[in-house]
Scaffold this motif. Structure first.
Motif, PDB file in Angstrom:
ATOM      1  N   ALA A 278      -3.144   8.997  10.468  1.00  0.00           N
ATOM      2  CA  ALA A 278      -1.918   9.333   9.744  1.00  0.00           C
ATOM      3  C   ALA A 278      -0.765   9.561  10.722  1.00  0.00           C
ATOM      4  O   ALA A 278      -0.929  10.186  11.762  1.00  0.00           O
ATOM      5  CB  ALA A 278      -2.131  10.587   8.899  1.00  0.00           C
TER       6      ALA A 278
ATOM      7  N   ASP B 129       0.846  -1.196   0.000  1.00  0.00           N
ATOM      8  CA  ASP B 129       0.000   0.000   0.000  1.00  0.00           C
ATOM      9  C   ASP B 129       0.885   1.251   0.000  1.00  0.00           C
ATOM     10  O   ASP B 129       1.614   1.502   0.964  1.00  0.00           O
ATOM     11  CB  ASP B 129      -0.896  -0.012   1.241  1.00  0.00           C
ATOM     12  CG  ASP B 129      -2.023   1.013   1.153  1.00  0.00           C
ATOM     13  OD1 ASP B 129      -1.789   2.098   0.575  1.00  0.00           O
ATOM     14  OD2 ASP B 129      -3.122   0.735   1.662  1.00  0.00           O
TER      15      ASP B 129
ATOM     16  N   ASN C  34       7.644  11.032   8.271  1.00  0.00           N
ATOM     17  CA  ASN C  34       6.183  11.022   8.213  1.00  0.00           C
ATOM     18  C   ASN C  34       5.554  10.524   9.505  1.00  0.00           C
ATOM     19  O   ASN C  34       4.338  10.314   9.559  1.00  0.00           O
ATOM     20  CB  ASN C  34       5.724  10.155   7.035  1.00  0.00           C
ATOM     21  CG  ASN C  34       6.112  10.749   5.699  1.00  0.00           C
ATOM     22  OD1 ASN C  34       5.848  11.926   5.441  1.00  0.00           O
ATOM     23  ND2 ASN C  34       6.750   9.967   4.843  1.00  0.00           N
TER      24      ASN C  34
ATOM     25  N   VAL D  37      -5.811   5.498   7.414  1.00  0.00           N
ATOM     26  CA  VAL D  37      -5.980   4.256   6.653  1.00  0.00           C
ATOM     27  C   VAL D  37      -6.909   3.326   7.426  1.00  0.00           C
ATOM     28  O   VAL D  37      -6.675   3.050   8.615  1.00  0.00           O
ATOM     29  CB  VAL D  37      -4.620   3.564   6.418  1.00  0.00           C
ATOM     30  CG1 VAL D  37      -4.819   2.192   5.785  1.00  0.00           C
ATOM     31  CG2 VAL D  37      -3.727   4.430   5.541  1.00  0.00           C
TER      32      VAL D  37
ATOM     33  N   ARG E 124       0.220   4.162   0.614  1.00  0.00           N
ATOM     34  CA  ARG E 124      -0.141   5.129   1.655  1.00  0.00           C
ATOM     35  C   ARG E 124       0.656   4.899   2.937  1.00  0.00           C
ATOM     36  O   ARG E 124       0.641   5.753   3.834  1.00  0.00           O
ATOM     37  CB  ARG E 124      -1.635   5.038   1.959  1.00  0.00           C
ATOM     38  CG  ARG E 124      -2.535   5.422   0.796  1.00  0.00           C
ATOM     39  CD  ARG E 124      -3.994   5.185   1.159  1.00  0.00           C
ATOM     40  NE  ARG E 124      -4.245   3.768   1.438  1.00  0.00           N
ATOM     41  CZ  ARG E 124      -5.372   3.291   1.960  1.00  0.00           C
ATOM     42  NH1 ARG E 124      -6.357   4.143   2.281  1.00  0.00           N
ATOM     43  NH2 ARG E 124      -5.524   2.001   2.172  1.00  0.00           N
TER      44      ARG E 124
ATOM     45  N   PRO F  21       1.436   5.767   8.113  1.00  0.00           N
ATOM     46  CA  PRO F  21       0.428   6.152   7.119  1.00  0.00           C
ATOM     47  C   PRO F  21       0.545   7.629   6.740  1.00  0.00           C
ATOM     48  O   PRO F  21       0.701   8.496   7.602  1.00  0.00           O
ATOM     49  CB  PRO F  21      -0.901   5.878   7.830  1.00  0.00           C
ATOM     50  CG  PRO F  21      -0.575   4.896   8.907  1.00  0.00           C
ATOM     51  CD  PRO F  21       0.820   5.223   9.342  1.00  0.00           C
ATOM     52  N   LEU F  22       0.474   7.896   5.446  1.00  0.00           N
ATOM     53  CA  LEU F  22       0.506   9.270   4.948  1.00  0.00           C
ATOM     54  C   LEU F  22      -0.857   9.944   5.108  1.00  0.00           C
ATOM     55  O   LEU F  22      -0.975  11.166   4.999  1.00  0.00           O
ATOM     56  CB  LEU F  22       0.926   9.284   3.482  1.00  0.00           C
ATOM     57  CG  LEU F  22       2.323   8.720   3.190  1.00  0.00           C
ATOM     58  CD1 LEU F  22       2.560   8.652   1.683  1.00  0.00           C
ATOM     59  CD2 LEU F  22       3.387   9.571   3.868  1.00  0.00           C
ATOM     60  N   GLU F  23      -1.881   9.127   5.325  1.00  0.00           N
ATOM     61  CA  GLU F  23      -3.241   9.610   5.570  1.00  0.00           C
ATOM     62  C   GLU F  23      -3.928   8.580   6.456  1.00  0.00           C
ATOM     63  O   GLU F  23      -3.385   7.492   6.683  1.00  0.00           O
ATOM     64  CB  GLU F  23      -3.997   9.757   4.246  1.00  0.00           C
ATOM     65  CG  GLU F  23      -4.106   8.440   3.481  1.00  0.00           C
ATOM     66  CD  GLU F  23      -4.710   8.603   2.092  1.00  0.00           C
ATOM     67  OE1 GLU F  23      -5.840   8.112   1.898  1.00  0.00           O
ATOM     68  OE2 GLU F  23      -4.049   9.235   1.233  1.00  0.00           O
TER      69      GLU F  23
ATOM     70  N   SER G  12       4.219   4.737   4.542  1.00  0.00           N
ATOM     71  CA  SER G  12       5.583   5.190   4.270  1.00  0.00           C
ATOM     72  C   SER G  12       6.577   4.543   5.218  1.00  0.00           C
ATOM     73  O   SER G  12       6.271   4.258   6.380  1.00  0.00           O
ATOM     74  CB  SER G  12       5.643   6.715   4.417  1.00  0.00           C
ATOM     75  OG  SER G  12       6.974   7.179   4.441  1.00  0.00           O
TER      76      SER G  12
END
Length: 401
Positions: free
Chosen positions: A307, A61, A70, A298, A63, A294-296, A65
């Motif tokens: 995130a 995924d 991050n 999830v 999303r 997670p960049l957003e 990282s």
């Protein structure tokens, strides 16, 4: 603006319980809380994902990282390393990861790995020559430990007289002693100094080895920086040693625990490739994939992971998920569904996987061929595991033959 994190949710099974019963703990989590935010041994929280399908999907995924930048504060973030050891594939996302992997792949070729087959066999035989007259040994200290160190040093082109106590360094980093916090720092400093000197020597006197090939690797004028070279050499040694020593020990114990499977493997060496895959699935040396952020937000199943909070994907749990495997807690060298996640999946799949398979196969074949009477030399319940949820390996494996 500071980020305020919620309190960790109550865990069905916590990190301490996982250390006592890894696979039993994973089974409880899969059944009741397959995505769980728990507090780790260091007091910092992380999200643990335990079911096969979720783990496999999240491994690919975009999303999620691997870049620590991050991460939000207050969560587990993994090993803290200086920049010269941190610029490796386990801390990068595309496009940096793509660039580095492309350059490394030019050096880490199938031909180079195959050239190591004879030296690997020789190393296994020499180590067994030393312990055979004794009639008994600790297979971790006397065989599984020194074996991958010799292989990795051959791969990197480290001369015999320059080889250090890499096992002490890696142990200090993976399972640091809280009473001696300086040990881990000293280990990192020692490895950094060692690799800096080694790379300088390779530049002056290049040879036919992986490190020299990485120094000269080019891609349309691009090349690896000094920190990237040092970090990759560290990663190859660290991961190559840590995972292989544990996989060999875990595999031998699993076979001793299943004498009928051991007898069959002795009678039919052609089973060896399938056995290596099944043993790697059955008791993986790396129960957790490298931490991700997670960049957003999830959503996994019915849980939304915010995130920036740390996510650990439980490879060891996924490999024992009855939702994917038939009777997963049973070792079966004839298993048809033996494909596992121990070496990762997707763009971060282990670049050294062919070498790990070769090493493990040669080490097991040599041991079983030499010692037909191999048996545990202590009661089974006296064996102790490393006190780490990240590294699954025995502290010692006393055997007689």
């Amino acid at each position: 603006m500071a980020t305020t994190l919620p309190e960790p949710a109550p865990a069905t099974v916590g990190a301490a319980e996982l250390l006592q019963d890894l696979y039993g703990g994973y089974a409880a989590l899969r059944a009741t809380a397959p995505v769980q935010r728990i507090t780790g041994p260091d007091g910092l929280p992380f999200w643990l994902v335990t079911r096969y399908q979720d783990v496999r999907e999240l491994l690919t995924d975009p999303r999620l990282s691997l870049d620590r930048r991050n991460a939000v504060p207050g969560n587990y973030r993994g090993l803290a390393l200086p920049p010269a050891l941190d610029a490796n594939l386990l801390n990068m996302d595309p496009p940096d990861h793509t660039r580095i992997r492309r350059l490394v792949s030019q050096a880490f070729t199938p031909r180079r790995i195959e050239q190591l087959r004879a030296p690997i066999q020789r190393t296994a035989d020499e180590l067994l020559d030393r312990i055979e007259p004794l009639g008994r040994a600790d297979l971790v200290a006397d065989y599984a430990g020194p074996f991958p160190i010799a292989v990795i040093c051959d791969l990197l082109g480290v001369a015999a007289e320059d080889r250090r106590d890499f096992r002490a360094w890696t142990d200090a980093i993976i399972t640091p002693d809280p009473a001696q916090p300086q040990q881990a720092k000293a280990a990192v400093a020692g490895m950094l100094e060692f690799f800096a000197r080694l790379i300088a020597r390779k530049r002056a006197e290049p040879g036919d080895d992986l490190l020299a090939a990485m120094i000269t690797a080019r891609d349309e004028g691009d090349r690896l920086s000094e920190d990237e070279l040092t970090s990759l050499a560290f990663l190859i040694l660290f991961a190559g040693y840590e995972n292989t020593v544990q996989l060999i020990g875990n595999s031998v114990l699993a076979l001793l625990d299943h004498p009928e499977q051991l007898a069959e493997l002795r009678c039919d060496p052609a089973l060896l490739p399938a056995a290596v895959e099944e043993l790697t699935r059955y008791d993986t040396p790396a129960p957790l994939a490298i931490r991700r952020f997670p960049l957003e937000d999830v959503t996994v199943g019915e849980v939304t992971i915010p995130a920036g909070e740390t996510v650990l994907l439980a490879l060891g749990s996924a490999n024992r998920d009855p939702g994917h495997y038939d009777r997963p807690d049973r070792l079966d060298l004839h298993r048809q569904d033996s494909a596992h996640l121990s070496l990762g999946h997707g763009i971060h799949y282990c670049i050294g996987a062919p070498l790990a398979r070769m090493e493990t196969g040669i080490a097991l074949a040599a041991l079983l061929r030499r010692f037909p009477g191999l048996a545990l030399d202590v009661p089974r319940d006296s064996l102790r595991w490393r006190p780490s949820i990240r590294a699954r390996g025995l502290l010692a494996l006393p055997v007689r033959f």
